[in-house]
Design a protein around this motif. Structure first.
Motif, mmCIF file in Angstrom:
data_model
loop_
_atom_site.group_PDB
_atom_site.id
_atom_site.type_symbol
_atom_site.label_atom_id
_atom_site.label_comp_id
_atom_site.label_asym_id
_atom_site.label_seq_id
_atom_site.Cartn_x
_atom_site.Cartn_y
_atom_site.Cartn_z
ATOM 1 N N LEU A 169 0.789 -1.185 0.075
ATOM 2 C CA LEU A 169 -0.081 0.111 0.067
ATOM 3 C C LEU A 169 1.088 1.256 0.026
ATOM 4 O O LEU A 169 0.530 2.317 -0.802
ATOM 5 C CB LEU A 169 -0.941 -0.087 1.264
ATOM 6 N N MET A 170 1.952 1.202 0.641
ATOM 7 C CA MET A 170 2.832 2.550 0.802
ATOM 8 C C MET A 170 3.367 2.560 -0.530
ATOM 9 O O MET A 170 3.584 3.872 -1.235
ATOM 10 C CB MET A 170 4.030 2.395 1.787
ATOM 11 N N LEU A 171 3.907 1.551 -1.338
ATOM 12 C CA LEU A 171 4.382 1.731 -2.661
ATOM 13 C C LEU A 171 3.376 2.179 -3.744
ATOM 14 O O LEU A 171 3.688 3.012 -4.786
ATOM 15 C CB LEU A 171 4.971 0.413 -3.093
ATOM 16 N N GLN A 172 2.265 2.181 -3.440
ATOM 17 C CA GLN A 172 1.070 2.356 -4.621
ATOM 18 C C GLN A 172 0.428 3.822 -4.113
ATOM 19 O O GLN A 172 -0.255 4.359 -4.788
ATOM 20 C CB GLN A 172 -0.038 1.323 -4.366
ATOM 21 N N SER A 173 1.021 4.536 -3.016
ATOM 22 C CA SER A 173 0.534 5.818 -2.383
ATOM 23 C C SER A 173 1.109 6.875 -2.719
ATOM 24 O O SER A 173 2.396 6.860 -2.953
ATOM 25 C CB SER A 173 0.320 5.686 -0.978
ATOM 26 N N ASP A 174 0.558 8.089 -3.070
ATOM 27 C CA ASP A 174 1.151 9.441 -3.142
ATOM 28 C C ASP A 174 1.335 10.196 -1.946
ATOM 29 O O ASP A 174 2.233 10.816 -1.804
ATOM 30 C CB ASP A 174 0.432 10.247 -4.128
ATOM 31 N N PHE A 175 0.497 9.924 -0.937
ATOM 32 C CA PHE A 175 0.628 10.344 0.421
ATOM 33 C C PHE A 175 0.505 9.252 1.576
ATOM 34 O O PHE A 175 -0.480 8.826 1.450
ATOM 35 C CB PHE A 175 -0.387 11.536 0.360
ATOM 36 N N ILE A 201 11.524 9.477 8.654
ATOM 37 C CA ILE A 201 10.523 9.992 7.538
ATOM 38 C C ILE A 201 11.130 9.900 6.251
ATOM 39 O O ILE A 201 10.511 9.531 5.109
ATOM 40 C CB ILE A 201 10.054 11.600 7.957
ATOM 41 N N LEU A 202 12.510 10.500 6.264
ATOM 42 C CA LEU A 202 13.274 10.603 4.998
ATOM 43 C C LEU A 202 13.433 8.980 4.525
ATOM 44 O O LEU A 202 13.519 8.857 3.149
ATOM 45 C CB LEU A 202 14.425 11.437 5.273
ATOM 46 N N PHE A 203 13.806 8.376 5.443
ATOM 47 C CA PHE A 203 13.990 6.848 5.131
ATOM 48 C C PHE A 203 12.831 6.073 4.408
ATOM 49 O O PHE A 203 12.973 5.675 3.340
ATOM 50 C CB PHE A 203 14.471 6.228 6.590
ATOM 51 N N ILE A 204 11.444 6.310 4.884
ATOM 52 C CA ILE A 204 10.195 5.766 4.385
ATOM 53 C C ILE A 204 10.262 6.656 2.957
ATOM 54 O O ILE A 204 9.651 5.913 2.054
ATOM 55 C CB ILE A 204 9.163 6.141 5.186
ATOM 56 N N SER A 210 7.832 8.142 -1.940
ATOM 57 C CA SER A 210 6.607 9.226 -1.504
ATOM 58 C C SER A 210 7.286 10.695 -1.261
ATOM 59 O O SER A 210 8.329 10.728 -0.762
ATOM 60 C CB SER A 210 6.292 8.763 -0.446
ATOM 61 N N LYS A 211 6.814 11.572 -1.939
ATOM 62 C CA LYS A 211 7.216 12.995 -1.794
ATOM 63 C C LYS A 211 6.302 13.557 -0.541
ATOM 64 O O LYS A 211 6.564 14.849 -0.209
ATOM 65 C CB LYS A 211 6.887 13.816 -3.187
ATOM 66 N N HIS A 212 5.284 12.845 -0.093
ATOM 67 C CA HIS A 212 4.166 13.563 0.765
ATOM 68 C C HIS A 212 3.974 12.477 1.948
ATOM 69 O O HIS A 212 3.375 11.640 1.745
ATOM 70 C CB HIS A 212 2.848 13.954 0.160
ATOM 71 N N TYR A 225 6.142 16.266 5.865
ATOM 72 C CA TYR A 225 7.254 16.244 4.714
ATOM 73 C C TYR A 225 6.477 16.358 3.614
ATOM 74 O O TYR A 225 5.740 15.638 3.215
ATOM 75 C CB TYR A 225 7.990 14.803 4.703
ATOM 76 N N TYR A 226 6.760 17.541 2.781
ATOM 77 C CA TYR A 226 5.870 17.798 1.703
ATOM 78 C C TYR A 226 6.858 18.568 0.411
ATOM 79 O O TYR A 226 7.585 19.512 0.630
ATOM 80 C CB TYR A 226 4.976 18.731 1.979
ATOM 81 N N ASN A 227 7.131 17.840 -0.687
ATOM 82 C CA ASN A 227 7.904 18.196 -1.820
ATOM 83 C C ASN A 227 9.209 18.450 -1.054
ATOM 84 O O ASN A 227 9.883 19.718 -1.391
ATOM 85 C CB ASN A 227 7.477 19.361 -2.476
ATOM 86 N N GLU A 228 9.720 17.523 -0.230
ATOM 87 C CA GLU A 228 11.494 17.645 0.046
ATOM 88 C C GLU A 228 11.368 18.732 1.302
ATOM 89 O O GLU A 228 12.764 19.131 1.458
ATOM 90 C CB GLU A 228 12.180 17.967 -1.173
ATOM 91 N N LYS A 229 10.397 19.125 1.787
ATOM 92 C CA LYS A 229 10.861 20.281 2.946
ATOM 93 C C LYS A 229 9.941 19.688 4.119
ATOM 94 O O LYS A 229 8.925 19.192 4.089
ATOM 95 C CB LYS A 229 10.136 21.511 2.423
#
Length: 302
Positions: A169-175, A201-204, A210-212, A225-229
């Motif tokens: 599910l994580m691999l198929q998600s955008d957020f 968070i960065l590891f996941i 995932s960017k979000h 964590y949203y678009n690398e920030k």
């Protein structure tokens, strides 16, 4: 030129049920709580689920309709009953759950109507609990294929999850939305070498592309964590009545702001205020207005 703004549309998938407390019962289920809160914020929200052909199922349907969420995508099962969850609260208002199985929401079937609803929506929200039964899980995997923006609300309820399903599910998600305990548990079984919240968070994010990602920290707020920030809110001090549904309303408020292209910092501040106000009240779906949230966030402003 047409300046009419299109109304935001979000579809939630999964459990609808009654939370049964020692002294009373309340309507709940994480995806339903998210849909109800989104609707209260003016979003065109829908819920895909299944209830039994019983009295509490009818009560649920009426409540959902009365709160501005359509019920045409809620299926009625002739064999299984409407879901119930036994809730125990500790002295701090934190909840533990006994979730009956199997019930109607375990048997959500795929059909062209719900496929079409997901295709048309701006976003699709689902959790991990609905994956405990193969029928609903298979339907979810089918619907994910049609979604424009996929939001995975991790909801670890032992014994109803497996490492394999969570990774899929994580691999198929955008957020992806976790609480801090869930983040550490999942990071651990992905063999994260890290200890801090931000590092994990960065590891996941790296493991799942995932960017979000959002992680809630109970009374201590949340990290987005949203678009690398990274964006932070350190929480709001309140007297907790119960925490049931506060994370669901938090997610609804966060998505409402982010999908409306608000600034991520404003989004997480608003979402944390919403979550706090829910925890300050009884049950998962207390009435909370935009005005009440802004007054709570800015108590000195007149």
């Amino acid at each position: 030129m047409n300046n009419i703004k299109k109304k935001l549309s979000v579809v939630c998938f999964g459990e609808v049920l009654f939370d049964v407390f020692p002294t009373h019962k309340k309507i709940g289920g994480a995806p339903l709580n998210v849909a109800l809160r989104l609707a209260s914020l003016g979003v065109n929200a829908q819920i895909i689920s299944r209830i039994g052909n019983d009295e509490i199922g009818k009560e649920l349907l009426n409540f959902i309709k009365e709160n501005g969420v359509p019920t045409n995508t809620i299926q009625i099962d002739q064999s299984f009953s409407t879901g119930e969850v036994l809730v125990q609260l500790d002295k701090k208002g934190s909840a533990s759950y006994t979730i009956n199985y199997p019930v109607a929401w375990d048997k959500i079937e795929c059909n062209p109507e719900i496929e079409n609803v997901v295709k048309k929506a701006d976003a699709f929200v689902y959790g991990s609990l609905v994956c405990r039964d193969l029928i609903s899980f298979t339907t979810l995997l089918e619907l994910i294929n049609y979604a424009k923006y996929k939001i995975f609300d991790v909801n670890l309820r032992a014994p109803f999850y497996t490492k394999e399903v969570l990774i899929r599910l994580m691999l198929q998600s955008d957020f992806i939305k976790f609480n801090d305990d869930e983040l550490y548990e999942i990071s651990s079984f992905l063999n994260s070498p890290y200890h801090s919240l931000e590092q994990n968070i960065l590891f996941i994010a790296e493991q799942t592309n995932s960017k979000h990602i959002c992680v809630t920290k109970g009374s201590h707020g949340a990290v987005l964590y949203y678009n690398e920030k990274m964006y932070y809110n350190s929480g709001y001090k309140i007297e907790v009545i119960d925490t049931v549904g506060s994370g669901d309303s938090f997610l609804a408020a966060l998505l409402y702001k982010l999908l409306s292209n608000d600034e991520p910092q404003n989004a997480i501040d608003f979402a944390c205020a919403m979550g706090a106000l829910v925890a300050k009240n009884e049950g998962a779906n207390p009435k909370i207005t935009d005005k009440a949230i802004h007054a709570f966030m800015n108590p000195t402003k007149k």
